[in-house]
Design an enzyme around this catalytic site. Structure first.
Site, PDB file in Angstrom:
ATOM      1  N   LYS A 116     -14.605 -42.096 -80.463  1.00 38.09           N
ATOM      2  CA  LYS A 116     -15.632 -42.633 -79.365  1.00 38.09           C
ATOM      3  C   LYS A 116     -15.183 -43.801 -78.762  1.00 38.09           C
ATOM      4  O   LYS A 116     -15.210 -43.929 -77.615  1.00 38.09           O
ATOM      5  CB  LYS A 116     -16.840 -42.957 -80.062  1.00 38.09           C
ATOM      6  N   LYS A 158     -22.093 -48.586 -83.507  1.00 38.78           N
ATOM      7  CA  LYS A 158     -21.656 -47.159 -83.514  1.00 38.78           C
ATOM      8  C   LYS A 158     -20.567 -47.006 -84.260  1.00 38.78           C
ATOM      9  O   LYS A 158     -19.499 -47.832 -84.155  1.00 38.78           O
ATOM     10  CB  LYS A 158     -21.718 -46.427 -82.220  1.00 38.78           C
ATOM     11  N   HIS A 208     -31.051 -38.530 -71.807  1.00 35.99           N
ATOM     12  CA  HIS A 208     -29.855 -38.111 -72.218  1.00 35.99           C
ATOM     13  C   HIS A 208     -29.533 -36.883 -71.176  1.00 35.99           C
ATOM     14  O   HIS A 208     -29.965 -35.871 -71.360  1.00 35.99           O
ATOM     15  CB  HIS A 208     -29.772 -37.777 -73.716  1.00 35.99           C
ATOM     16  N   LYS A 237     -31.148 -33.141 -81.144  1.00 37.26           N
ATOM     17  CA  LYS A 237     -31.702 -32.507 -79.812  1.00 37.26           C
ATOM     18  C   LYS A 237     -32.881 -31.401 -80.388  1.00 37.26           C
ATOM     19  O   LYS A 237     -32.481 -30.631 -81.295  1.00 37.26           O
ATOM     20  CB  LYS A 237     -30.812 -31.993 -78.955  1.00 37.26           C
ATOM     21  N   ARG A 292     -16.436 -28.908 -77.312  1.00 40.99           N
ATOM     22  CA  ARG A 292     -16.790 -27.703 -77.766  1.00 40.99           C
ATOM     23  C   ARG A 292     -17.720 -27.018 -77.172  1.00 40.99           C
ATOM     24  O   ARG A 292     -18.409 -27.552 -76.087  1.00 40.99           O
ATOM     25  CB  ARG A 292     -17.184 -27.660 -79.355  1.00 40.99           C
ATOM     26  N   ARG A 338     -35.378 -25.140 -79.872  1.00 41.12           N
ATOM     27  CA  ARG A 338     -34.661 -24.662 -81.322  1.00 41.12           C
ATOM     28  C   ARG A 338     -35.802 -24.566 -82.275  1.00 41.12           C
ATOM     29  O   ARG A 338     -36.348 -25.409 -82.534  1.00 41.12           O
ATOM     30  CB  ARG A 338     -33.770 -25.888 -81.622  1.00 41.12           C
TER      31      ARG A 338
END
Length: 448
Positions: A116, A158, A208, A237, A292, A338
């Protein structure tokens, strides 16, 4: 074009890739753990090879066994899907050494974007807006606190190798910084074997927003528009949609151009995602790049008419993109929910078990990506997501109405799911108004 592809994954994404291979006339090889012997992807693939015991470490994360299965089956390429080894640069490097095509970017790009802090530096050097924060890695709480004092609180601590919400803590003052830093760093060591941290300004109540890009081997990069992924629970998410209610055409164009710029700065190829935070004043900041295919890729497919898995495969085979930026048209509105085998009333505890009866919705504008069936036993060893329910309609209000109908038709007997929880979210007045941010679940559901 490839003759045979091995799919180094399981569940709905493995099934999704098998179907794309079929349509391209490519044979598919499934790999499976002992716990997945009866899984749908093993039944749909042209070949299936057992690669180990139930534990991911003994099967889907075992690089040597997956490569051995690839060589034994004479597959020329590996599609990693998402999760597992999809962003593991060491695995990609092993594929490169074995002359097996990895359907995704190079090991060098994955390594650079997976770190990151390194990704932030790459974007800063390219002029991509990033959240104010440290440019170099931080290893101690004392060093970090000095930098946090300069940045100004609140700050986000982070893990450089982090993901999925691990190794992340918010510090709102100098008094709580040291404790938060040490907890986040220990999580990073436990989860990723890495104590490298960085610190950035914490953006209050952002959205986001992520942009899907495609890049070929010839330097062509296009943006396929955005997905709003603000509905999250503990950084995971839950619902995604495209386009975002927060963006107008001018901002969409600007962010898309920056996403393309970011991908070019990374020397990227394949499908990828540039993730941004969007604040209340419509300022946006680069957060990270996912190297990805994403879980939520179907909503982009619905509004663009493109098959992202097929595009990944053709790019990996050395073919140029068949379209330019001017050819990309965003049409209608898509939403994905989901469906997870988990119990919201028990702190979302996973609920594996046998599906006694299953009915999933269908009809115009409804798509189901899943690998479950009546009688299937959900194993306890893997992610709890069992299906993605995707709807497409002419506008956002119509898409919400269609999702409401689709969720109302779902029937999964024998296990507990988050179905009712998802239904509550899409009927919440704040969601209906399109005014959500990443604190939506925390603000309106977790206190209940």
């Amino acid at each position: 074009m490839f003759q045979k592809i091995l799919i180094a994954n399981r569940g709905e994404i493995a099934v999704r890739i098998i179907r794309a291979c079929r349509e391209l006339g490519i044979k598919s090889v499934a790999v499976y753990s002992e716990a997945d012997r009866e899984a749908l992807h093993t039944q749909l693939a042209d070949e299936a090879i057992c690669i180990g015991k139930a534990s991911p470490a003994d099967s889907y994360l075992n690089m040597e066994r997956i490569l051995s299965a690839t060589i034994a089956s004479k597959a020329e390429a590996i599609h990693p899907g998402f999760g597992f080894l999809s962003e593991n640069s060491k695995f990609v490097e092993m594929c490169e050494k074995c002359n097996v095509t990895f359907i995704g970017p190079s090991s060098e790009v994955i390594h650079r974007m997976g770190d990151k802090q390194e990704a932030r530096k790459t974007m800063m050097n390219a002029g991509v807006p990033v959240v104010p924060g440290t440019k170099e890695a931080v290893f101690s709480a004392k060093e970090g606190q000095k930098l946090a004092d300069e940045i100004g609180y609140p700050v986000m601590i982070k893990a450089a190798s982090g993901g999925g919400g691990k190794g992340m803590r918010i510090s709102r003052s100098a008094q709580d910084f040291s404790d938060n830093f040490k907890v986040a760093q220990q999580e990073s060591v436990n989860g990723f074997g890495d104590d490298t941290m960085y610190i950035e300004k914490y953006v209050e109540s952002p959205r986001h927003i992520e942009f899907q890009i495609l890049a070929d081997k010839f330097g062509n990069v296009v943006s396929l528009g955005e997905r709003d992924c603000s509905i999250q629970r503990r950084h995971q998410k839950m619902i995604e949609e495209s386009p975002s209610a927060a963006l107008d055409e001018k901002l969409r164009k600007k962010m898309g151009e920056v996403a393309v710029k970011a991908a070019k700065a990374a020397n990227y190829e394949s499908a990828g995602t540039i993730e941004f935070l969007l604040d209340k004043e419509k300022n946006f900041y680069f957060m990270e790049m996912n190297t990805r295919i994403q879980v939520e890729h179907p909503v982009t497919e619905m509004v663009t008419g493109l098959d992202l898995i097929k595009e990944q495969i053709t790019i990996a085979a050395g073919e140029p993109l068949r379209f330019k930026q001017k050819d990309i048209k965003i049409s209608g509105h898509a939403i994905e929910c989901r469906l997870n085998a988990e119990d919201p009333s028990r702190n979302f505890m996973p609920c594996p078990g046998k599906i006694e009866y299953l009915h999933l919705p269908g009809g115009n504008g409804i798509r189901i990506d899943s690998a479950i069936y009546s009688g299937y036993v959900i194993p306890p060893y893997y992610d709890s997501m069992i299906a993605k329910i995707i709807v497409f309609a002419k506008d956002r209000a119509s898409a919400i109405a269609k999702m409401r109908s689709a969720l109302g038709e779902v029937n999964v007997d024998g296990i507990v799911t988050n179905l009712d929880y998802q239904y509550e979210i899409i009927n919440h007045p704040v969601f209906l108004a399109g005014e959500v941010n990443t604190h939506f679940i925390q603000d309106y559901f977790e206190h209940e």
